[in-house]
Design a protein around this motif. Structure first.
Motif, mmCIF file in Angstrom:
data_model
loop_
_atom_site.group_PDB
_atom_site.id
_atom_site.type_symbol
_atom_site.label_atom_id
_atom_site.label_comp_id
_atom_site.label_asym_id
_atom_site.label_seq_id
_atom_site.Cartn_x
_atom_site.Cartn_y
_atom_site.Cartn_z
ATOM 1 N N ARG A 45 0.883 -1.205 -0.053
ATOM 2 C CA ARG A 45 0.004 0.051 0.034
ATOM 3 C C ARG A 45 0.825 1.143 0.020
ATOM 4 O O ARG A 45 0.805 2.143 1.023
ATOM 5 C CB ARG A 45 -1.070 -0.014 1.288
ATOM 6 N N SER A 46 1.774 1.356 -1.135
ATOM 7 C CA SER A 46 2.549 2.596 -1.441
ATOM 8 C C SER A 46 3.673 2.171 -0.913
ATOM 9 O O SER A 46 4.436 2.256 0.200
ATOM 10 C CB SER A 46 2.231 3.719 -0.580
ATOM 11 N N ARG A 48 6.393 3.973 -1.706
ATOM 12 C CA ARG A 48 7.299 5.133 -1.222
ATOM 13 C C ARG A 48 7.115 5.390 -0.010
ATOM 14 O O ARG A 48 8.011 5.760 1.039
ATOM 15 C CB ARG A 48 6.622 6.390 -2.016
ATOM 16 N N LYS A 49 5.851 5.107 0.643
ATOM 17 C CA LYS A 49 5.565 5.220 2.126
ATOM 18 C C LYS A 49 6.032 4.073 3.011
ATOM 19 O O LYS A 49 6.477 4.345 4.180
ATOM 20 C CB LYS A 49 4.079 5.457 2.337
ATOM 21 N N ASN A 50 5.961 2.760 2.587
ATOM 22 C CA ASN A 50 6.215 1.685 3.627
ATOM 23 C C ASN A 50 7.510 0.892 3.229
ATOM 24 O O ASN A 50 8.038 -0.132 3.871
ATOM 25 C CB ASN A 50 5.073 0.905 3.458
ATOM 26 N N ASP A 52 11.024 1.447 3.024
ATOM 27 C CA ASP A 52 12.185 1.509 3.881
ATOM 28 C C ASP A 52 11.741 0.638 5.166
ATOM 29 O O ASP A 52 12.634 0.080 5.735
ATOM 30 C CB ASP A 52 12.432 2.757 4.174
ATOM 31 N N THR A 73 2.108 -1.532 -5.158
ATOM 32 C CA THR A 73 3.059 -0.620 -5.017
ATOM 33 C C THR A 73 3.132 1.082 -5.175
ATOM 34 O O THR A 73 3.739 1.799 -4.827
ATOM 35 C CB THR A 73 4.351 -0.845 -5.924
ATOM 36 N N TRP A 74 1.988 1.180 -5.992
ATOM 37 C CA TRP A 74 1.508 2.706 -6.229
ATOM 38 C C TRP A 74 2.586 3.297 -6.742
ATOM 39 O O TRP A 74 2.797 4.844 -6.398
ATOM 40 C CB TRP A 74 0.880 3.144 -5.047
ATOM 41 N N GLN A 79 10.143 5.804 -10.591
ATOM 42 C CA GLN A 79 10.286 5.857 -9.134
ATOM 43 C C GLN A 79 10.798 4.404 -8.683
ATOM 44 O O GLN A 79 11.332 4.277 -7.353
ATOM 45 C CB GLN A 79 8.970 6.119 -8.338
#
Length: 133
Positions: A45-46, A48-50, A52, A73-74, A79
């Motif tokens: 669920r993203s 970029r957010k999760n 790392d 992965t959105w 990216q």
């Protein structure tokens, strides 16, 4: 949702909680030299957010999954260059708009090829397949 299953262990998760998940996974009795197939599939669920935080979870484990599959992965193609997991290679599929996306990471010692005829973005779902030796 079944988050992880091995020969004699499984973890049922109704909601992803990185701390409790890490504790359960660290306690599994998997030999780090095991030659069996192992995989984890996660709706991230993203990325970029999760992403790392997920890589941090993997670093705490006493073993290495053969395959890691991330859904939702959105991300756009440009990216994905920042999405790296040490010791893994990857194949990714992206939507041209918001949402969706799927990535498969595999042990870099494997010779894995993306099966292009069937790995693609469909209108209502994504499908990714690899052939590994």
């Amino acid at each position: 949702m079944k988050l992880f299953e091995s020969f004699d262990n499984s973890i049922e998760c109704s909601q992803f909680d990185i701390i409790s998940c890490a504790e359960h996974l660290r306690n599994l009795n998997m030999n780090s030299n095991c030659k069996h197939l192992s995989l984890i599939c996660l709706n991230i669920r993203s990325a970029r957010k999760n992403f790392d935080l997920f890589v941090l979870l993997l670093s705490y484990l006493k073993f290495k999954f053969t395959f890691i599959i991330l859904t939702e992965t959105w991300m756009m193609e440009d990216q994905s260059l920042t999405m790296e997991i040490p010791g893994y290679s990857k194949h990714c599929l992206f939507r041209n708009n918001y949402g969706g996306g799927i990535s498969i990471f595999y042990d870099s010692q494997l010779n894995a090829k993306l099966l292009k005829p069937i790995s693609r973005i469909y209108e209502n779902f994504e499908f990714i397949a690899v052939k590994a030796k």
